[in-house]
Design an enzyme around this catalytic site. Sequence first.
Site, short mmCIF file in Angstrom:
data_model
loop_
_atom_site.label_atom_id
_atom_site.label_comp_id
_atom_site.label_asym_id
_atom_site.label_seq_id
_atom_site.Cartn_x
_atom_site.Cartn_y
_atom_site.Cartn_z
N ASP A 46 -1.25 -8.80 -5.41
CA ASP A 46 -1.48 -7.19 -3.89
C ASP A 46 -2.51 -6.94 -2.88
OD1 ASP A 46 0.64 -5.35 -3.60
OD2 ASP A 46 -1.41 -3.56 -4.62
N ASP A 65 3.61 0.06 -8.46
CA ASP A 65 2.21 0.85 -8.32
C ASP A 65 2.32 1.66 -9.53
OD1 ASP A 65 0.97 -0.21 -6.28
OD2 ASP A 65 2.17 1.02 -5.54
#
Length: 376
Positions: A224, A270
Amino acid sequence: MEEAAAHNGSAAGAGAGVGAGSSSPAAARPPATPEGMALAYGSLVLMALLPIFFGALRSVSCAKSKNSSEMPETITSRDAARFPIVASCTLLGLYLFFKIFSQEYINLLLSMYFFVLGILALSHTISPMMNRFFPANFPNKQYQLLFTQGSGESKEEIVNYEFDTKDLVCLALSSVVGVWYLLRKHWIANNLFGLAFSLNGVELLHLNNVSTGCILLGGLFIYDVFWVFGTNVMVTVAKSFEAPIKLVFPQDLLEKGLEADNFAMLGLGDIVIPGIFIALLLRFDISLKKNTHTYFYTSFVAYIFGLGLTIFIMHIFKHAQPALLYLVPACIGFPLLVALAKGEVTEMFSYEESSTPKEVPGASKEETTEASKKEK
């Protein structure tokens, strides 16, 4: 994650991230009001918590299910180590596709794919709730969808899905939402599909132990950060990708109602990635047989803290933020500190969920068990 030309300069997108964006040009859009932003981000946090909480609860019964259509997919340490690499290759492949081919045609294919996938996911999500509304005398018939390969002793099951009339009703209702999304791309239809994907992910994807969870979260932490801060690949893909792979909520809802178009966004990554780790800790809590859910609630609070911190940092620095940068340390660190305080670190890391090995035609039980061990 994407950087939008929004007044706060950031947005969330395809993989993981949190932020704000819009379908209209920034110059034509007035800044979001503090009330609108609070409503939008508060709603996103609430929507993120729902699939994690209920998906974790459903994962417990899913782990005990003997129905092949509801069996969870177990993630081993090898799978976890490879996942960031596979995700990176997929992301880079999408980036090249959008650079080479027409964005319109790619998104048309993706829309059709997520249309089918979303209907199935939403149907599976609402099925337990809808069962309460059917009358006792409802004519419920059982069906089985079975695909096999080969014949005789070498016959192998490819698909074995059991369903009933109630499931078909849920499928029909989900199809209405699917058609709505396909025709209008409305943000409510997008969120219904997004919530369904998230809940199904948390329910059906099981980590086999805490070490595997740490490997997965750690690898995606690096993934990420690299793809958000190191390149513009995720930014480009997120801007081009039209699919229900994020939850959205309008910051101008109070001004424009349901036709609002200035969205705050949260990537499904997420939700699902920390969610499957939180669900694992719930099953670990149950395995301790102490009638407490200490680690589940600790990690749940940690998720709220990490997501809140992501939103806060994003608005402080006016830049897109990789949410896993804050979620991973919180979701791993908080439960680990509790385990240290309670002296249960050994129990936590020795907890193991074994996947049910698939029987290979012609193979003995010992060979099947040995193959299962090699997967870990």
